[in-house]
Structure formats: C-alpha cells, structure tokens
Write a protein that holds these residues in place. Structure first.
Motif, PDB file in Angstrom:
ATOM      1  N   TRP A 162       0.821  -1.211   0.000  1.00 33.21           N
ATOM      2  CA  TRP A 162       0.000   0.000   0.000  1.00 33.21           C
ATOM      3  C   TRP A 162       0.856   1.262   0.000  1.00 33.21           C
ATOM      4  O   TRP A 162       0.505   2.262  -0.632  1.00 33.21           O
ATOM      5  CB  TRP A 162      -0.957  -0.006   1.190  1.00 33.21           C
ATOM      6  N   LEU A 163       1.982   1.224   0.691  1.00 33.98           N
ATOM      7  CA  LEU A 163       2.851   2.403   0.718  1.00 33.98           C
ATOM      8  C   LEU A 163       3.496   2.647  -0.639  1.00 33.98           C
ATOM      9  O   LEU A 163       3.591   3.789  -1.094  1.00 33.98           O
ATOM     10  CB  LEU A 163       3.925   2.229   1.791  1.00 33.98           C
ATOM     11  N   VAL A 164       3.941   1.581  -1.286  1.00 36.68           N
ATOM     12  CA  VAL A 164       4.536   1.747  -2.617  1.00 36.68           C
ATOM     13  C   VAL A 164       3.485   2.259  -3.597  1.00 36.68           C
ATOM     14  O   VAL A 164       3.750   3.149  -4.416  1.00 36.68           O
ATOM     15  CB  VAL A 164       5.140   0.417  -3.111  1.00 36.68           C
ATOM     16  N   ALA A 165       2.283   1.705  -3.510  1.00 35.38           N
ATOM     17  CA  ALA A 165       1.202   2.182  -4.377  1.00 35.38           C
ATOM     18  C   ALA A 165       0.907   3.654  -4.116  1.00 35.38           C
ATOM     19  O   ALA A 165       0.672   4.439  -5.048  1.00 35.38           O
ATOM     20  CB  ALA A 165      -0.051   1.335  -4.152  1.00 35.38           C
ATOM     21  N   ALA A 166       0.927   4.049  -2.844  1.00 37.74           N
ATOM     22  CA  ALA A 166       0.679   5.454  -2.499  1.00 37.74           C
ATOM     23  C   ALA A 166       1.775   6.359  -3.050  1.00 37.74           C
ATOM     24  O   ALA A 166       1.507   7.471  -3.514  1.00 37.74           O
ATOM     25  CB  ALA A 166       0.578   5.601  -0.986  1.00 37.74           C
ATOM     26  N   LEU A 167       3.014   5.878  -3.014  1.00 30.05           N
ATOM     27  CA  LEU A 167       4.119   6.672  -3.557  1.00 30.05           C
ATOM     28  C   LEU A 167       3.962   6.897  -5.060  1.00 30.05           C
ATOM     29  O   LEU A 167       4.308   7.959  -5.581  1.00 30.05           O
ATOM     30  CB  LEU A 167       5.452   5.976  -3.272  1.00 30.05           C
ATOM     31  N   VAL A 168       3.437   5.892  -5.738  1.00 27.20           N
ATOM     32  CA  VAL A 168       3.271   6.001  -7.189  1.00 27.20           C
ATOM     33  C   VAL A 168       2.307   7.122  -7.550  1.00 27.20           C
ATOM     34  O   VAL A 168       2.508   7.857  -8.523  1.00 27.20           O
ATOM     35  CB  VAL A 168       2.784   4.659  -7.775  1.00 27.20           C
ATOM     36  N   ILE A 169       1.250   7.276  -6.743  1.00 24.46           N
ATOM     37  CA  ILE A 169       0.251   8.300  -7.070  1.00 24.46           C
ATOM     38  C   ILE A 169       0.486   9.604  -6.312  1.00 24.46           C
ATOM     39  O   ILE A 169      -0.284  10.554  -6.455  1.00 24.46           O
ATOM     40  CB  ILE A 169      -1.179   7.795  -6.780  1.00 24.46           C
ATOM     41  N   ALA A 170       1.550   9.650  -5.491  1.00 21.95           N
ATOM     42  CA  ALA A 170       1.804  10.862  -4.705  1.00 21.95           C
ATOM     43  C   ALA A 170       2.105  12.065  -5.599  1.00 21.95           C
ATOM     44  O   ALA A 170       1.688  13.192  -5.317  1.00 21.95           O
ATOM     45  CB  ALA A 170       2.961  10.626  -3.743  1.00 21.95           C
ATOM     46  N   ARG A 171       2.877  11.840  -6.652  1.00 21.80           N
ATOM     47  CA  ARG A 171       3.179  12.890  -7.628  1.00 21.80           C
ATOM     48  C   ARG A 171       3.713  14.170  -6.972  1.00 21.80           C
ATOM     49  O   ARG A 171       3.226  15.273  -7.216  1.00 21.80           O
ATOM     50  CB  ARG A 171       1.933  13.217  -8.450  1.00 21.80           C
ATOM     51  N   GLY A 172       4.704  13.998  -6.134  1.00 21.36           N
ATOM     52  CA  GLY A 172       5.348  15.165  -5.551  1.00 21.36           C
ATOM     53  C   GLY A 172       4.630  15.799  -4.386  1.00 21.36           C
ATOM     54  O   GLY A 172       5.048  16.856  -3.905  1.00 21.36           O
TER      55      GLY A 172
ATOM     56  N   ASP B 244     -12.500  11.650  -9.981  1.00 21.72           N
ATOM     57  CA  ASP B 244     -11.120  11.301  -9.661  1.00 21.72           C
ATOM     58  C   ASP B 244     -10.973   9.786  -9.546  1.00 21.72           C
ATOM     59  O   ASP B 244     -11.688   9.133  -8.787  1.00 21.72           O
ATOM     60  CB  ASP B 244     -10.741  11.969  -8.334  1.00 21.72           C
ATOM     61  N   ARG B 245     -10.023   9.227 -10.265  1.00 20.54           N
ATOM     62  CA  ARG B 245      -9.841   7.772 -10.267  1.00 20.54           C
ATOM     63  C   ARG B 245      -8.608   7.339  -9.485  1.00 20.54           C
ATOM     64  O   ARG B 245      -8.144   6.207  -9.618  1.00 20.54           O
ATOM     65  CB  ARG B 245      -9.733   7.273 -11.707  1.00 20.54           C
ATOM     66  N   ARG B 246      -8.068   8.217  -8.651  1.00 21.25           N
ATOM     67  CA  ARG B 246      -6.839   7.871  -7.947  1.00 21.25           C
ATOM     68  C   ARG B 246      -7.003   6.658  -7.033  1.00 21.25           C
ATOM     69  O   ARG B 246      -6.096   5.835  -6.897  1.00 21.25           O
ATOM     70  CB  ARG B 246      -6.346   9.072  -7.137  1.00 21.25           C
ATOM     71  N   LEU B 247      -8.167   6.558  -6.390  1.00 23.41           N
ATOM     72  CA  LEU B 247      -8.386   5.416  -5.507  1.00 23.41           C
ATOM     73  C   LEU B 247      -8.377   4.109  -6.284  1.00 23.41           C
ATOM     74  O   LEU B 247      -7.876   3.091  -5.804  1.00 23.41           O
ATOM     75  CB  LEU B 247      -9.713   5.568  -4.758  1.00 23.41           C
ATOM     76  N   TRP B 248      -8.937   4.126  -7.477  1.00 23.06           N
ATOM     77  CA  TRP B 248      -8.966   2.908  -8.282  1.00 23.06           C
ATOM     78  C   TRP B 248      -7.569   2.572  -8.784  1.00 23.06           C
ATOM     79  O   TRP B 248      -7.195   1.408  -8.846  1.00 23.06           O
ATOM     80  CB  TRP B 248      -9.945   3.071  -9.444  1.00 23.06           C
ATOM     81  N   VAL B 249      -6.813   3.615  -9.147  1.00 25.90           N
ATOM     82  CA  VAL B 249      -5.427   3.387  -9.574  1.00 25.90           C
ATOM     83  C   VAL B 249      -4.622   2.828  -8.405  1.00 25.90           C
ATOM     84  O   VAL B 249      -3.841   1.879  -8.553  1.00 25.90           O
ATOM     85  CB  VAL B 249      -4.795   4.696 -10.091  1.00 25.90           C
ATOM     86  N   LEU B 250      -4.814   3.422  -7.222  1.00 23.76           N
ATOM     87  CA  LEU B 250      -4.124   2.951  -6.021  1.00 23.76           C
ATOM     88  C   LEU B 250      -4.443   1.484  -5.761  1.00 23.76           C
ATOM     89  O   LEU B 250      -3.549   0.674  -5.474  1.00 23.76           O
ATOM     90  CB  LEU B 250      -4.546   3.800  -4.818  1.00 23.76           C
ATOM     91  N   SER B 251      -5.712   1.130  -5.876  1.00 24.89           N
ATOM     92  CA  SER B 251      -6.138  -0.245  -5.622  1.00 24.89           C
ATOM     93  C   SER B 251      -5.539  -1.212  -6.639  1.00 24.89           C
ATOM     94  O   SER B 251      -5.088  -2.307  -6.285  1.00 24.89           O
ATOM     95  CB  SER B 251      -7.665  -0.331  -5.659  1.00 24.89           C
ATOM     96  N   THR B 252      -5.538  -0.809  -7.897  1.00 25.10           N
ATOM     97  CA  THR B 252      -4.982  -1.666  -8.947  1.00 25.10           C
ATOM     98  C   THR B 252      -3.494  -1.898  -8.729  1.00 25.10           C
ATOM     99  O   THR B 252      -2.993  -3.024  -8.845  1.00 25.10           O
ATOM    100  CB  THR B 252      -5.215  -1.033 -10.329  1.00 25.10           C
ATOM    101  N   ILE B 253      -2.776  -0.830  -8.397  1.00 20.30           N
ATOM    102  CA  ILE B 253      -1.333  -0.953  -8.159  1.00 20.30           C
ATOM    103  C   ILE B 253      -1.070  -1.848  -6.952  1.00 20.30           C
ATOM    104  O   ILE B 253      -0.165  -2.694  -6.965  1.00 20.30           O
ATOM    105  CB  ILE B 253      -0.700   0.434  -7.954  1.00 20.30           C
ATOM    106  N   ALA B 254      -1.871  -1.673  -5.889  1.00 20.62           N
ATOM    107  CA  ALA B 254      -1.682  -2.482  -4.681  1.00 20.62           C
ATOM    108  C   ALA B 254      -1.870  -3.964  -4.978  1.00 20.62           C
ATOM    109  O   ALA B 254      -1.085  -4.811  -4.525  1.00 20.62           O
ATOM    110  CB  ALA B 254      -2.656  -2.033  -3.592  1.00 20.62           C
TER     111      ALA B 254
END
Length: 264
Positions: free
Chosen positions: A9-19, A103-113
């Motif tokens: 979950w942390l790595v997935a969060a880093l991917v979508i953090a975008r700075g 906003d689809r960030r949650l879905w992207v986060l879930s897919t990455i996780a």
C-alpha cells in the motif's frame, strides 16, 4: 498491520503521490518505522534456537519467492482462489469503468496495490489464504467502481440481475472455504491428534510435536504446553536442557492424525 501489507500500500501510495510532500513524508515515516521494527524483531528472534530460523535474512526466498513464481500458473490459480470469497468475480464489471466520471486515484491505487501484492510476494499470497485480507480494500474499491460503471453504462435491471448472479456464483464457488472456516471440518486431523496427545499425557507434561511445522493447533486443542518443531529444524537443533523431560510425538500430517510416541 503486517509489514508485507504495509509495503504494497505504501509503494502504491508513492506512485500516485506525484510530488505531494505531506504524502511523501507520511510514506517515508511509515517505511522507516517498518524498517526499525523489523530490525528490532530480528534481534529478538536471533536469541532463540527456533525463532532464529524465522529471521528476515533466512526467509528471503520464502517471502519473495523465486523469479519464475510470478508466472507460475499454479500460484496464479491459488491466488485467484483465495480472492474468490471477496467477490473478485465481480471485477468483470471494470470493463465499464470508462463511464465513471471523477477522480480515479483510488482505483489506480487499488490496482497498483493488487499488482504489487502478487509481483512482490507471490508465494505468500498463494500459500496463505488469509493474505487476501491485505488486498481486500482494493477489491472492495474496484468492485464499487465496477458496479457504478455498470449502472451508468447499462440498464439498471440488467446490472441488478447480473450482480445477484455473480453474488450467488461467488458464494457457490467459495462454499468449500466457508465450510472449512465455519463448519465442523478438520481437514488436517488436528482434533484427532490432539485427542491422542491429551489421552497419552497429563496436564503437567511438556510436549514436543514433530511433523506439523510450527503450528500450535495440536497443543492448543490438547490443552498442553510445549513446542511445535518447525520442519526446517530437527530435535538436535534444540538445546538438550530445553527439551529434557519433554514427551515427544511424531504427528506428521501424512499419518492422518495418528501420533506416535518417540523415545528420546
């Protein structure tokens, strides 16, 4: 939360953090806390003859698996089987995700996780059914997105009927899991073994169980104190004074519950 759950979950969060600095800071603190805790736990494990077998350095292959495990169809089948009770069949509705605004960030986060879960820890997620809990929030979020997307793209009646069919299908397919979890099941004959141990020993006896890895189930159901010897260890790995006076039993899973007393 287990460190293996936090990582995906942390790595997935880093991917979508975008700075986003606050989010990056939170992730960095969490990673640091996980590292410090793991180091501390390893220092404790190194003090015992059995626990040192489960330090991080000795479990690297078991934890991360071999490179080819990630494309092993058997492991894929096991992983999907463990995800089935969560309703993963319903993810077929993701074909309608393009119809969902916002906003689809949650879905992207879930897919990455979910992708990271299998890419990083294929053997853990395939071998242990309870690891599916780590990605259950991702499955829930994606199911919600799939359902909403289907509602917006198809007639409501069609979606409701399809949802009901998928729910019934999910329950039917995963019924064996529910039976084992809540029914009077003893697939590994642990209750049989425990009854034998209880009959052959007294409440004050210390018991050494061999052949069931580090599972404490037999000792628990027999209401006895003792040691479950990991398969990676042998009795000679234990200090002689530690197991002196222990009643020893070979309860190998291939014995169908029959435990055999061993003379030291």
């Amino acid at each position: 939360m287990k460190i293996t759950t936090a990582v995906i979950w942390l790595v997935a969060a880093l991917v979508i953090a975008r700075g986003r600095r606050p989010m990056l800071l939170v992730c960095a603190i969490a990673f640091a806390a996980g590292f410090v805790w793991t180091e501390y736990a390893d220092s404790i494990r190194q003090t015992g003859p059995l626990t040192r077998l489960f330090s991080s350095s000795t479990l690297t292959t078991w934890t991360l698996g071999a490179p080819l495990d990630r494309i092993d169809p058997t492991l894929w089948a096991l992983w999907i089987w463990h995800l089935t009770p969560l309703g993963v069949i319903g993810l077929i509705g993701l074909v309608f995700i393009r119809a969902v605004p916002g906003d689809r960030r949650l879905w992207v986060l879930s897919t990455i996780a979910m992708a990271l879960a299998y890419a990083v820890f294929p053997t853990l997620f395939a071998q242990h059914s309870y690891y599916a809990v780590a990605v259950s929030p991702a499955v829930a979020l994606l199911l919600g997105a799939a359902w909403r997307g289907a509602i917006l793209a198809r007639p409501r009646r069609f979606v409701l009927i399809a949802t009901a069919a998928l729910a019934v299908g999910t329950f039917a397919v995963s019924l064996p899991k529910w039976i084992v979890a809540f029914g009077p099941a003893d697939p590994d004959h642990e209750l049989v073994s425990a009854a034998q141990i209880q009959a052959a020993t007294s409440p004050t006896d210390r018991v050494l169980i061999i052949g069931r890895d580090y599972s404490p189930a037999i000792l628990f159901y027999a209401d006895r104190q003792g040691i479950a010897l990991p398969l990676a260890a042998s009795v000679t790995d234990l200090p002689a004074d530690l197991v002196a006076g222990y009643r020893r039993f070979d309860c190998g899973i291939d014995r169908a519950g029959d435990c055999v007393a061993i003379t030291p």
